[in-house]
Design a protein around this motif. Sequence first.
Motif, PDB file in Angstrom:
ATOM      1  N   ILE A  79       0.859  -1.189   0.000  1.00 48.10           N
ATOM      2  CA  ILE A  79       0.000   0.000   0.000  1.00 48.10           C
ATOM      3  C   ILE A  79       0.891   1.234   0.000  1.00 48.10           C
ATOM      4  N   PHE A  80       0.546   2.220  -0.821  1.00 48.33           N
ATOM      5  CA  PHE A  80       1.382   3.393  -1.009  1.00 48.33           C
ATOM      6  C   PHE A  80       0.605   4.667  -0.646  1.00 48.33           C
ATOM      7  N   PRO A  81       0.766   5.163   0.580  1.00 45.89           N
ATOM      8  CA  PRO A  81       0.114   6.433   0.945  1.00 45.89           C
ATOM      9  C   PRO A  81       0.572   7.541  -0.005  1.00 45.89           C
ATOM     10  N   GLY A  82      -0.371   8.287  -0.529  1.00 46.52           N
ATOM     11  CA  GLY A  82      -0.033   9.340  -1.482  1.00 46.52           C
ATOM     12  C   GLY A  82      -0.014   8.880  -2.919  1.00 46.52           C
ATOM     13  N   GLY A  83      -0.114   7.545  -3.161  1.00 41.83           N
ATOM     14  CA  GLY A  83      -0.190   7.041  -4.511  1.00 41.83           C
ATOM     15  C   GLY A  83       1.170   6.744  -5.133  1.00 41.83           C
ATOM     16  N   VAL A  84       1.157   6.458  -6.431  1.00 43.55           N
ATOM     17  CA  VAL A  84       2.347   6.179  -7.225  1.00 43.55           C
ATOM     18  C   VAL A  84       2.305   7.089  -8.448  1.00 43.55           C
ATOM     19  N   ASN A  85       3.422   7.747  -8.733  1.00 44.56           N
ATOM     20  CA  ASN A  85       3.427   8.725  -9.823  1.00 44.56           C
ATOM     21  C   ASN A  85       3.390   8.088 -11.207  1.00 44.56           C
ATOM     22  N   ASP A  86       4.071   6.955 -11.386  1.00 41.09           N
ATOM     23  CA  ASP A  86       4.179   6.378 -12.728  1.00 41.09           C
ATOM     24  C   ASP A  86       4.130   4.854 -12.648  1.00 41.09           C
ATOM     25  N   ILE A  87       3.182   4.265 -13.358  1.00 41.95           N
ATOM     26  CA  ILE A  87       3.106   2.810 -13.472  1.00 41.95           C
ATOM     27  C   ILE A  87       3.935   2.433 -14.699  1.00 41.95           C
ATOM     28  N   ASN A  88       5.239   2.384 -14.522  1.00 43.41           N
ATOM     29  CA  ASN A  88       6.200   2.226 -15.613  1.00 43.41           C
ATOM     30  C   ASN A  88       6.294   0.770 -16.056  1.00 43.41           C
ATOM     31  N   TYR A  89       5.202   0.274 -16.616  1.00 43.84           N
ATOM     32  CA  TYR A  89       5.058  -1.160 -16.891  1.00 43.84           C
ATOM     33  C   TYR A  89       6.043  -1.691 -17.923  1.00 43.84           C
TER      34      TYR A  89
ATOM     35  N   THR B 195       0.072   6.441 -18.047  1.00 44.56           N
ATOM     36  CA  THR B 195       0.521   5.600 -16.931  1.00 44.56           C
ATOM     37  C   THR B 195       0.667   6.379 -15.639  1.00 44.56           C
ATOM     38  N   HIS B 196       0.165   7.615 -15.611  1.00 46.67           N
ATOM     39  CA  HIS B 196       0.295   8.472 -14.436  1.00 46.67           C
ATOM     40  C   HIS B 196      -1.079   8.634 -13.783  1.00 46.67           C
TER      41      HIS B 196
END
Length: 339
Positions: free
Chosen positions: A17-27, A106-107
């Motif tokens: 779990i990432f508080p604040g989210g994730v900036n880029d789902i660099n798949y 992806t952002h």
Amino acid sequence: MAKELLINKDGQASFGIFPGGVNDINYMDFDLRNAMDKRRGQLAKRLKFNQFQFIGFTCQQLIVGIAIVDLKIASNCFVYLYDPETNEYDEFSFINPFSLNTKIDTHPNSGQAFFQKGGNKVSIKATTTPRLRSVNVELQSGLKINAVIDESGNFDPLALCVRAGYEGFHFTQKSTALVCNGTVEWRDKTIDLAEIGALASVDWSAGYMRRETFWNWGSLSCKLPDGRRLGFNLAAGVVETGFTENALWIDGKMHKVDMVDFQFDRYHHNHAWTLRSNDGIINLHFEPAGQRKEKTNAIIAATNFTQHFGRYFGEITIKGETIQLDGEWGFTEDHYAKW
């Protein structure tokens, strides 16, 4: 503080779990392999990555559901509207083969989702300064939606990533009961979202998902009698390998919820649902008022999808407080997918 990249330098997804989210789902940096550990090429990486975004607006006067789905072999978009007072309902659905005129960045919190088919356009655009999510719908039927979801105050989404099958990952970010404003032009009337007290929910999901999967889902965004904003996102059958996507929000503050059991009759869509969580927080009944259905059985892909809109009754118990729900509007979903 948001996490910058989901995939690390070794090509592995970060789980948790990432508080604040994730900036880029660099798949494209993910080390994707088959079940026998053989690396997949760049084309396979692109074609097997699924993305979708769902936006809901709910209140006692209006229910709106909007989705953009990119499966690479095809994309689809749907918009539906329901007036609880008059039972008026309209649904619009479009498919583009090979995801033509479709793009989901992806952002999750600074990108755009876009779909166009002919004169029908739907876009969802997120910005970080200020932290807003704009929703624009313009259909040939005359339907227009221009709305802004405010994510600037106490932004506390549930952002998490879990394993999906043997070789994949599933990232999702959910938030509910968000303040919004704007207008809906529908059936010769203009509806002001702020005036009717509508609240918004956001679901941003992507990943190398299981080839065959299913889920049950419940979502609510409402205002309590004392003026507080209450929302939840609940699910079973997916995103359960180590972490769950179950949470509720009170005035924007997130509280995690344990595993949730969904009891319902799949073959009688008007029957009530029961939702209960293992930790005792959720004890609810859901009464469907209508649904959007889709059933497709193609050679390489299939879906059996029913999304209900209806009313929640029952109790939510959190930190010693019991909150009564007495007919607040929300969603449930029963979904099988092969992709």
